[in-house]
Scaffold this motif. Structure first.
Motif, short mmCIF file in Angstrom:
data_model
loop_
_atom_site.label_atom_id
_atom_site.label_comp_id
_atom_site.label_asym_id
_atom_site.label_seq_id
_atom_site.Cartn_x
_atom_site.Cartn_y
_atom_site.Cartn_z
N GLU B 639 -11.45 -4.96 -22.42
CA GLU B 639 -11.21 -3.63 -22.12
C GLU B 639 -12.19 -2.95 -21.28
N VAL B 640 -11.95 -2.13 -20.11
CA VAL B 640 -12.73 -1.31 -19.37
C VAL B 640 -12.39 -0.04 -19.23
N CYS B 641 -13.52 0.88 -18.77
CA CYS B 641 -13.02 2.24 -18.59
C CYS B 641 -13.20 2.35 -16.95
N TYR B 642 -12.26 3.33 -16.57
CA TYR B 642 -12.46 3.66 -15.35
C TYR B 642 -12.43 5.38 -15.34
N VAL B 643 -13.47 5.81 -14.85
CA VAL B 643 -13.57 7.23 -14.52
C VAL B 643 -12.80 7.82 -13.47
N VAL B 644 -11.96 8.90 -13.61
CA VAL B 644 -11.22 9.53 -12.47
C VAL B 644 -11.53 11.12 -12.63
N HIS B 645 -11.23 11.54 -11.39
CA HIS B 645 -11.32 13.10 -11.37
C HIS B 645 -9.97 13.83 -12.33
N ASP B 646 -8.80 13.33 -11.88
CA ASP B 646 -7.91 13.66 -12.75
C ASP B 646 -6.36 12.92 -12.74
N VAL B 647 -5.45 12.96 -13.49
CA VAL B 647 -4.39 12.12 -13.30
C VAL B 647 -3.34 13.09 -12.95
N GLU B 648 -2.51 12.34 -12.00
CA GLU B 648 -1.67 13.24 -11.08
C GLU B 648 -0.20 13.01 -11.78
N ASP B 649 0.20 11.86 -11.66
CA ASP B 649 1.63 11.50 -12.00
C ASP B 649 2.18 10.07 -12.31
N ILE B 650 3.06 9.91 -12.65
CA ILE B 650 3.55 8.41 -13.00
C ILE B 650 4.75 8.10 -11.93
N ILE B 651 4.69 7.26 -11.25
CA ILE B 651 5.48 6.92 -10.17
C ILE B 651 6.10 5.46 -10.08
N ASP B 652 7.09 5.16 -9.52
CA ASP B 652 7.60 3.79 -9.53
C ASP B 652 6.96 3.31 -8.27
N MET B 653 6.14 2.20 -8.46
CA MET B 653 5.65 1.81 -7.16
C MET B 653 6.10 0.29 -6.84
N PRO B 654 6.55 0.07 -5.73
CA PRO B 654 6.85 -1.10 -5.20
C PRO B 654 6.03 -2.12 -5.62
N ILE B 655 6.56 -3.29 -5.99
CA ILE B 655 5.61 -4.45 -6.45
C ILE B 655 4.90 -4.94 -5.39
N ARG B 656 5.66 -4.99 -4.15
CA ARG B 656 5.01 -5.40 -2.97
C ARG B 656 4.30 -4.10 -2.26
N PRO B 657 3.09 -4.12 -2.16
CA PRO B 657 2.66 -2.90 -1.30
C PRO B 657 3.20 -2.77 0.10
N HIS B 658 3.16 -1.73 0.71
CA HIS B 658 3.87 -1.56 1.98
C HIS B 658 2.78 -1.90 3.10
N LEU B 659 1.44 -2.05 2.72
CA LEU B 659 0.64 -2.73 3.76
C LEU B 659 -0.38 -3.48 2.58
N ARG B 660 -0.74 -4.73 2.95
CA ARG B 660 -1.70 -5.23 2.24
C ARG B 660 -3.07 -5.27 3.06
N VAL B 661 -4.07 -5.14 2.36
CA VAL B 661 -5.21 -4.92 2.93
C VAL B 661 -6.22 -5.70 2.23
N GLN B 662 -7.29 -6.16 3.07
CA GLN B 662 -8.33 -7.20 2.56
C GLN B 662 -9.54 -6.15 2.42
N LYS B 663 -9.64 -5.41 1.33
CA LYS B 663 -10.66 -4.70 0.88
C LYS B 663 -10.94 -5.06 -0.68
N LEU B 664 -12.31 -5.05 -0.85
CA LEU B 664 -12.74 -5.39 -2.15
C LEU B 664 -12.06 -4.13 -3.07
N GLY B 665 -11.50 -4.66 -4.16
CA GLY B 665 -10.84 -4.00 -5.21
C GLY B 665 -9.85 -3.38 -4.65
N ILE B 666 -9.23 -3.27 -3.66
CA ILE B 666 -7.73 -2.54 -3.30
C ILE B 666 -6.74 -3.77 -3.02
#
Lengths: 146, 799
Positions: B639-666
């Motif tokens: 279990e971990v916590c993730y602090v956010v400013h606010d929650v916007e919405d729930i959307i259907d996200m494609p499983i394969r991202p439109h663009l893959r990036v090599q960035k830590l944590g993304i």
């Protein structure tokens, strides 16, 4: 006939008598917790020490009216088919052996009492209606009443 | 004296019987403290009793054995095999002596005693003090107390059930009286001395309650006793050859439960014999052993008892089941494409469906499987079924260990309180929480929770109580899963507590209401009813099963599930930095506003205090306001916590991202509604934390994935995860059947892949909560569970 012990009580103005082997005790109840979605005569649950009684209003079975629940209502505790019930009654007069036993019914018993009448009992020169506790708790009568 | 001796013999033999089961286990792990203690207590008791009864020979041996065990306990002596077998010999000897006393015989000759004592004391590396030896030698020659001829001592006492029930009631009374006394003591501020005594009394009462509940437990053996005979007789009638194996007879469950399970179990075994096992000639023709086998195994799993009946017969022919269901118009042609293997198998539970070509006298016309399921579900259990044609059928009954004590949630509705089995409650939410919307459509109340729509039942309405004007804040919605049918939301005023409840059956007049499962008397002495989740769904006229006949709905569901293959729901939120990001919704357990005071920082690690636990914050944040919106993420046990400013919405996200990036944590970037949103790489989020425990090297092996080419989830999420964990990943279809080294096959929960001897199968399901037919599967985002299963399967093969 054998001499047997009977409990004499009053419900909705009618004197009734029932054999004592059918009941455990007569108690004054504490709080009754009502139950939703049940037949009208099922008044709720009450705790008797660690036991939970299902409280059945005998008056409702007979007249359809609800017994006004006093501070600590009087109830007959009886175990029927493994479940413990408390039957609300108006009054209890005595427990006594009866010499004559159960006499046959004479006259015409009102339709309300009919299903429960098991005969007559003569006690202190008055006739009492002989009833049997399980009759008040049988499912068909309850279903009909519901 | 004779009575006392008889009691001693009975007690000793009984403890020996209990311990005999432990002997082997202790031998394999002599350091097991609990078992060691059990043996120590045994010898100690025997020694005490013998001293009292003047049985010096037994006392001497028990005393010496006790000393040996004491030395092992303190670590002065190591439990080497010689010592253990000496202790075991001492036990055997005591048993022989006790039996001899019981039968009034002489028992083992006295000359053996010294040998035994020498065995016990002569441990390698330990020099016994000679003083003890002389003493023992002196004592040992005292003649044993002669005991007259007597009846064989009984080992148990038979008690009528009503007495046990009375005992149970008496103990309950005692508990109530204790609670009352405790309240009064609190009110009167008595001095601590009295409180101390009361505490001791209180502990005794609690112990007693536990012990008395144990008297209701019986060994599952009782369930099994009638089976061998039945199987033998039936197989003779049917002209079949069957081997019956019974396992786990020592598992204990409530006496009432045993009675409830007896009929369904008998029925299942009859079915297995009649329909499952083929006639000998058919078996030979099918290339099987002429003797069929039925294996019945009981085991305890948490507070459930699992009883498994497995046969190696012909299995259930789903095709003929389906054909029959079609003929009987139980399902329509349009349903077929949407049904997987498990759905088809589940048809057997439909009333009036039998697969046997000929109706036989043994198991009739398939009346039964529906009754079996109903009966098992009535006692809070589930039936699970798996079968493959030609290989056999496995049926699992999962029933609670006891009817009488269940963990329950106590909820308030108006001024009434009810209990509900905790096992049925999937989730608790607040009606005006961010994730819930409640709508009224043409009288129907619908709660939309994270995009899923559920029927909403207001408990007050069901009880006919009329809802009081909304007093005191928001209501609670309980997401309730019933053993059958769809989960639904139950609206109540509040959930107040959770408690272990002693449940008793309610009287028929109460059960007639249809929404109660029993009653209970909590410590406050006010009777309370236990709600029946399935009954509530029925009383509220909720659809119990998916509307199978409704082709349109089925199509919609299919379309929906197709869509779900391509996308997963994700939570869109605003980072503290103002950036919009996405996180897969499955990992988000809940969203909560947490007071700034509960946050703390040590070194680089920020954490949140939640009750008694400290939960790490994965994105350390400067705390600049009183309440911080926090996502609780949970995968597997982490279990971990993730602090956010606010929650916007729930959307259907494609499983394969439109663009893959090599960035830590993304993990990548997704375009949505004219925005571009970064997707949090949850695996790395947890991986960073779990680095330590993940360091353990995994067993090398091959992971075969069914549908690797077609299923994007398998390809883009599962495969990288397994590769990262050090496994060799291959497509199950592409690679041949021959694998070198250990291999494991991963497939979708609905897939019909059957395990073979060489390649075990791990099934993955898309929903976090298992439904009955998918219970043997692993949630696809349960990273720990998944990796553990792969690891376990490979390791078993390697071994």
């Amino acid at each position: 006939m054998n001499e047997s012990l009977f409990l004499f009580a009053t419900v909705a103005g009618t004197d009734i008598a029932m054999p004592t082997h059918e009941l455990e005790a007569v108690v004054r109840l504490g709080e009754i917790v009502p139950i939703a979605r049940t037949a009208p005569q099922v008044r709720g649950l009450a705790a008797l020490r660690s036991r939970v009684l299902t409280i059945v209003d005998v008056r409702t079975l007979i007249t359809g009216e609800l017994t006004e629940i006093a501070r600590s209502p009087l109830a007959i505790v009886a175990e029927v088919e493994g479940h413990t019930y408390g039957l609300l009654i108006d009054n209890v007069s005595d427990i006594c052996p009866v010499d004559g036993g159960i006499l046959p019914v004479r006259g015409r018993i009102s339709a309300a009492w009919e299903p429960y009448a098991g005969g007559m009992i003569l006690y202190e020169d008055r006739l009492h209606l002989a009833v049997s506790i399980p009759d008040f708790l049988r499912q068909p009568t309850l279903a009909a009443a519901a | 004296m004779d009575d006392l001796l008889g009691d001693f013999v009975a007690e000793t033999l009984e403890s020996l019987e209990t311990l005999s089961g432990e002997v082997v286990a202790w031998e394999s792990d002599p350091s097991d403290r609990e078992r060691l203690d059990a043996f120590f207590r045994f010898f100690h008791t025997v020694k005490g009793s013998c001293g009292f009864l003047n049985l010096p020979r037994v006392e001497k041996v028990a005393h010496t054995a006790e000393d040996v065990l004491a030395a092992i306990r303190t670590g002065d002596r190591t439990p080497d095999p010689a010592t253990i077998s000496a202790v075991l010999t001492a036990m055997d000897w005591i048993e022989a002596m006790a039996r001899a006393f019981g039968d009034g015989e002489a028992g083992p000759p006295e000359s053996d005693d010294d040998v035994l004592l020498d065995m016990l004391t002569a441990a390698p590396g330990v020099v016994e003090e000679p003083v003890t030896k002389t003493e023992s030698a002196a004592e040992i020659h005292k003649p044993a107390q002669p005991s007259g001829p007597r009846e064989r001592a009984p080992r148990t006492v038979r008690i009528s059930l009503s007495l046990i029930d009375q005992l149970m009631n008496a103990v309950s009374d005692m508990v109530l009286a204790r609670n009352e006394l405790s309240r009064k003591l609190r009110d009167h501020h008595v001095d601590p001395d009295v409180e101390g005594s009361f505490e001791r009394l209180s502990a005794c009462v609690a112990d007693m309650r536990d012990m008395v509940s144990k008297t209701r437990m019986q060994r599952v053996d009782r369930l099994f006793t009638a089976l061998p005979r039945m199987v033998r007789d039936l197989s003779q009638d049917l002209g079949k050859k069957v081997d019956l194996t019974l396992e786990g007879g020592d598992v204990e469950m409530d006496r009432e439960m045993i009675e409830m399970v007896l009929d369904p179990l008998t029925h299942i075994v009859r079915n297995a014999l009649d329909h499952g096992i083929e006639a000998p000639m058919d078996r030979v023709a099918a290339g099987k052993d002429i003797t069929g086998s039925i294996r019945i195994a009981a085991r305890q799993s948490g507070n459930q008892i699992v009883i498994e009946v497995a046969d190696n017969g012909r299995g259930i022919a789903t095709d003929s089941l389906v054909a029959k269901a079609l003929r009987l118009k139980l399902i329509s042609e349009a349903d077929l494409p949407g049904m997987n293997h498990a759905d088809k198998l589940a048809l057997i539970f439909h009333p009036g469906l039998s697969t046997a070509e000929q109706v036989s006298a043994i198991s009739g016309r398939g009346v039964g499987m529906d009754v079996v399921r109903t009966n098992v579900e009535r006692i809070g259990g589930v039936v699970m079924l798996d079968s493959s044609v030609g290989r056999g059928t496995t049926l699992q009954l999962r029933v609670p260990m006891t009817l009488t004590i269940i963990p329950g949630l106590i909820l308030r509705c108006g001024d009434e309180h009810f209990a509900i089995p905790r096992g049925n409650v999937i989730e608790l939410l607040h009606e005006n929480g961010g994730m819930v919307t409640v709508e009224n459509v043409a009288g129907a109340r619908i709660a939309t929770i994270r995009g899923e729509r559920y029927s909403l039942i207001d408990l007050e309405q069901l009880l006919g109580r009329g809802r009081a004007a909304n007093v005191g804040g928001s209501r609670t919605l309980m997401l309730v899963g019933s053993p059958t049918g769809l989960p639904y939301a139950l609206g109540v005023d509040a959930v107040e507590n959770h408690e272990e409840l002693v449940i008793r059956p309610a009287s028929p007049v109460v059960m007639a209401a249809g929404i109660f499962a029993g009653m209970t008397l909590p410590d406050n002495g006010r009777p309370m009813l236990l709600l029946d989740p399935a009954g509530i769904a029925q009383a509220a006229d909720l659809p119990m099963e998916l509307p199978r006949n409704d082709a349109a709905a089925e199509k919609a569901r299919q379309a929906d599930s197709e869509k779900r293959v391509q996308t997963i729901p994700a939570l869109q939120f605003i980072e503290m930095s103002g950036q919009q990001r996405l996180i897969p919704l499955d990992t988000v357990e809940r969203i909560e506003d947490i007071a700034a005071s509960l946050f703390g920082t040590t070194g680089n690690q920020q954490f949140v205090r939640l009750g008694e636990r400290l939960v790490p914050v994965v994105n350390p944040t400067s705390i600049d306001r009183e309440l911080l919106k926090t996502l609780h993420l949970r995968v597997g046990g982490q279990e971990v916590c993730y602090v956010v400013h606010d929650v916007e919405d729930i959307i259907d996200m494609p499983i394969r991202p439109h663009l893959r990036v090599q960035k830590l944590g993304i993990a990548g970037i997704v375009a949505h509604d004219g925005q571009h949103l970064e997707v949090i790489d949850t695996h790395s989020l947890f991986a960073g934390l779990a680095a330590a425990d993940e360091a353990a090297a995994s067993t090398p092996g091959i992971c075969l994935i069914a549908g690797l080419a077609e299923d994007p989830w398998m390809r883009t999420i599962l495969a990288p995860l397994l590769i990262q964990a050090g496994y060799d990943v291959r497509d199950a279809e592409a690679s041949g059947q021959k694998q070198r080294g250990p291999a494991v096959l991963l497939c979708d929960a609905g897939s019909i892949e059957q395990p073979s001897a060489s390649v075990p199968v791990i099934r993955l399901r898309a929903q976090a909560d298992a439904d009955m037919r998918e219970a043997e599967s692993i949630y696809r985002y349960d990273r720990d569970g998944l990796l553990a299963a792969v690891e376990g399967a490979l390791r078993r093969q390697a071994a």
